[in-house]
Scaffold this motif. Sequence first.
Motif, PDB file in Angstrom:
ATOM      1  N   LYS A  42      -1.730  -9.441   2.718  1.00 43.75           N
ATOM      2  CA  LYS A  42      -2.091  -8.264   3.529  1.00 43.75           C
ATOM      3  C   LYS A  42      -1.720  -6.957   2.817  1.00 43.75           C
ATOM      4  O   LYS A  42      -2.529  -6.038   2.747  1.00 43.75           O
ATOM      5  CB  LYS A  42      -1.391  -8.341   4.903  1.00 43.75           C
ATOM      6  CG  LYS A  42      -1.718  -9.607   5.689  1.00 43.75           C
ATOM      7  CD  LYS A  42      -1.098  -9.614   7.072  1.00 43.75           C
ATOM      8  CE  LYS A  42       0.423  -9.587   7.108  1.00 43.75           C
ATOM      9  NZ  LYS A  42       1.075 -10.751   6.436  1.00 43.75           N
ATOM     10  N   SER A  43      -0.489  -6.905   2.285  1.00 45.03           N
ATOM     11  CA  SER A  43      -0.087  -5.680   1.588  1.00 45.03           C
ATOM     12  C   SER A  43      -0.848  -5.522   0.279  1.00 45.03           C
ATOM     13  O   SER A  43      -1.162  -4.407  -0.142  1.00 45.03           O
ATOM     14  CB  SER A  43       1.421  -5.679   1.308  1.00 45.03           C
ATOM     15  OG  SER A  43       2.135  -5.579   2.518  1.00 45.03           O
ATOM     16  N   THR A  44      -1.157  -6.650  -0.357  1.00 52.62           N
ATOM     17  CA  THR A  44      -1.963  -6.599  -1.581  1.00 52.62           C
ATOM     18  C   THR A  44      -3.317  -5.955  -1.288  1.00 52.62           C
ATOM     19  O   THR A  44      -3.796  -5.110  -2.048  1.00 52.62           O
ATOM     20  CB  THR A  44      -2.168  -8.031  -2.141  1.00 52.62           C
ATOM     21  OG1 THR A  44      -0.886  -8.580  -2.429  1.00 52.62           O
ATOM     22  CG2 THR A  44      -3.033  -8.028  -3.389  1.00 52.62           C
ATOM     23  N   PHE A  86       2.405   2.989   4.104  1.00 51.87           N
ATOM     24  CA  PHE A  86       3.038   1.874   3.411  1.00 51.87           C
ATOM     25  C   PHE A  86       3.906   1.019   4.335  1.00 51.87           C
ATOM     26  O   PHE A  86       4.519   1.521   5.268  1.00 51.87           O
ATOM     27  CB  PHE A  86       3.944   2.393   2.285  1.00 51.87           C
ATOM     28  CG  PHE A  86       3.202   2.975   1.131  1.00 51.87           C
ATOM     29  CD1 PHE A  86       2.606   2.155   0.185  1.00 51.87           C
ATOM     30  CD2 PHE A  86       3.100   4.346   0.986  1.00 51.87           C
ATOM     31  CE1 PHE A  86       1.920   2.696  -0.893  1.00 51.87           C
ATOM     32  CE2 PHE A  86       2.415   4.895  -0.089  1.00 51.87           C
ATOM     33  CZ  PHE A  86       1.827   4.066  -1.029  1.00 51.87           C
ATOM     34  N   GLN A  87       3.967  -0.281   4.005  1.00 50.69           N
ATOM     35  CA  GLN A  87       4.906  -1.154   4.703  1.00 50.69           C
ATOM     36  C   GLN A  87       6.339  -0.722   4.370  1.00 50.69           C
ATOM     37  O   GLN A  87       7.200  -0.701   5.248  1.00 50.69           O
ATOM     38  CB  GLN A  87       4.680  -2.612   4.271  1.00 50.69           C
ATOM     39  CG  GLN A  87       5.641  -3.582   4.939  1.00 50.69           C
ATOM     40  CD  GLN A  87       5.279  -5.039   4.694  1.00 50.69           C
ATOM     41  OE1 GLN A  87       4.345  -5.361   3.961  1.00 50.69           O
ATOM     42  NE2 GLN A  87       6.018  -5.937   5.319  1.00 50.69           N
ATOM     43  N   TYR A  88       6.564  -0.365   3.095  1.00 51.75           N
ATOM     44  CA  TYR A  88       7.887   0.106   2.674  1.00 51.75           C
ATOM     45  C   TYR A  88       7.752   1.503   2.079  1.00 51.75           C
ATOM     46  O   TYR A  88       7.569   1.639   0.864  1.00 51.75           O
ATOM     47  CB  TYR A  88       8.488  -0.857   1.640  1.00 51.75           C
ATOM     48  CG  TYR A  88       8.602  -2.277   2.147  1.00 51.75           C
ATOM     49  CD1 TYR A  88       9.548  -2.604   3.113  1.00 51.75           C
ATOM     50  CD2 TYR A  88       7.755  -3.283   1.681  1.00 51.75           C
ATOM     51  CE1 TYR A  88       9.651  -3.907   3.596  1.00 51.75           C
ATOM     52  CE2 TYR A  88       7.852  -4.582   2.157  1.00 51.75           C
ATOM     53  CZ  TYR A  88       8.805  -4.884   3.112  1.00 51.75           C
ATOM     54  OH  TYR A  88       8.902  -6.165   3.597  1.00 51.75           O
ATOM     55  N   LEU A 169      -2.984   0.985   7.912  1.00 52.40           N
ATOM     56  CA  LEU A 169      -1.587   1.048   8.342  1.00 52.40           C
ATOM     57  C   LEU A 169      -0.948  -0.316   8.134  1.00 52.40           C
ATOM     58  O   LEU A 169      -1.273  -1.273   8.838  1.00 52.40           O
ATOM     59  CB  LEU A 169      -1.494   1.460   9.822  1.00 52.40           C
ATOM     60  CG  LEU A 169      -2.291   2.708  10.236  1.00 52.40           C
ATOM     61  CD1 LEU A 169      -2.038   3.036  11.706  1.00 52.40           C
ATOM     62  CD2 LEU A 169      -1.923   3.901   9.363  1.00 52.40           C
ATOM     63  N   ASP A 170      -0.061  -0.393   7.135  1.00 52.09           N
ATOM     64  CA  ASP A 170       0.518  -1.682   6.765  1.00 52.09           C
ATOM     65  C   ASP A 170       1.840  -1.908   7.502  1.00 52.09           C
ATOM     66  O   ASP A 170       2.852  -1.313   7.160  1.00 52.09           O
ATOM     67  CB  ASP A 170       0.731  -1.749   5.250  1.00 52.09           C
ATOM     68  CG  ASP A 170       1.053  -3.163   4.771  1.00 52.09           C
ATOM     69  OD1 ASP A 170       1.094  -4.088   5.615  1.00 52.09           O
ATOM     70  OD2 ASP A 170       1.259  -3.337   3.557  1.00 52.09           O
ATOM     71  N   GLU A 171       1.815  -2.773   8.478  1.00 54.15           N
ATOM     72  CA  GLU A 171       3.002  -3.143   9.262  1.00 54.15           C
ATOM     73  C   GLU A 171       3.772  -1.913   9.730  1.00 54.15           C
ATOM     74  O   GLU A 171       4.992  -1.815   9.554  1.00 54.15           O
ATOM     75  CB  GLU A 171       3.904  -4.089   8.459  1.00 54.15           C
ATOM     76  CG  GLU A 171       3.146  -5.339   8.063  1.00 54.15           C
ATOM     77  CD  GLU A 171       3.948  -6.627   8.185  1.00 54.15           C
ATOM     78  OE1 GLU A 171       5.071  -6.578   8.700  1.00 54.15           O
ATOM     79  OE2 GLU A 171       3.434  -7.671   7.776  1.00 54.15           O
ATOM     80  N   THR A 172       3.024  -1.004  10.328  1.00 47.11           N
ATOM     81  CA  THR A 172       3.624   0.209  10.863  1.00 47.11           C
ATOM     82  C   THR A 172       4.607  -0.112  11.981  1.00 47.11           C
ATOM     83  O   THR A 172       5.465   0.685  12.321  1.00 47.11           O
ATOM     84  CB  THR A 172       2.485   1.147  11.328  1.00 47.11           C
ATOM     85  OG1 THR A 172       1.806   1.591  10.156  1.00 47.11           O
ATOM     86  CG2 THR A 172       2.974   2.345  12.083  1.00 47.11           C
TER      87      THR A 172
HETATM   88 MG    MG Z   1       3.007  -7.072   3.698  1.00 44.92          MG
END
Ligand code: MG
Length: 255
Positions: A42-44, A86-88, A169-172
């Motif tokens: 997912k983040s990729t 970003f997730q992070y 929105l990655d794991e907001t």
């Molecule tokens: Mg991820």
Amino acid sequence: MSSLSIRNLHVRIGEKEILRGLNLEVPKGEVHAIMGPNGSGKSTLSKAIAGHPDYTMTCGEVLLDGESVLGLDPDVRARKGLFLAFQYPMEIPGVSNANFLRAAVQARLPEGEELEATEFYARMYEKMDLLEMPRAFTARSVNEGFSGGEKKRNEILQMAMLEPRYAVLDETDSGLDIDALKVVSNGVNTLRGPGMGILLITHYQRLLDYIVPDYVHVMVGGRIVQSGGKGLALELEEKGYDFIKEGLPEEQSVA
Ligand code: MG
Ligand code: ADP
């Protein structure tokens, strides 16, 4: 075609192929959620869309309103209306939040056009109020010493200021307590509308109680393996990801 369109996307990190023929269409005005187990890519996907240099697209297309973004630098993609939360989120010591936002908004203006400071601050304060962020956050370095929840709010503040055409929105929701989750969701719900397509990446169904998606997609092993309405998220919550993995042919079931 007004959409963020991803066609047969293959992405490698080093020698490892992470995305393996991913197809997805997010029309402007819609909210699409991607759910999937950890490590499914997912983040990729979010970083590949944004143009992260470590992620090599070996095949396929990413189109913004019909225009390919392949080979474009991340800042060019951003100017074309793409946004990634970003997730992070990164910390940027020495750069104040206000200056960072101002530079980002300025960079989106046409050549020669100057951002009006009073107007900028008025707009920033309005968005910060929406996200219940105290004014002190304008003077602090970007994300430095912020809690997980504060970083996520700050990502949505950036989104609110940049008004993208497409937002990923990655794991907001990760790291948010229930109150912060409501504030962030309220912010996103205020921003959503006919001019914006949103791709909401989440591991948990909980976020989708607050930001109700038009469609839900399940990602396993670098591909979308199932799509449906918001009921699919509830089904996943109840049964876990295994029931989807079990139904897949052998070569798709490994991440
Ligand atoms: Mg991820
Ligand atoms: P998700 O966001 O769905 O949890 P990721 O996209 O973060 O999944 O990761 C997918 C796979 O890619 C995982 O196996 C992960 O270890 C690998 N991966 C992600 N980033 C890197 C990297 N920078 N270098 C090597 N492998 C990576």
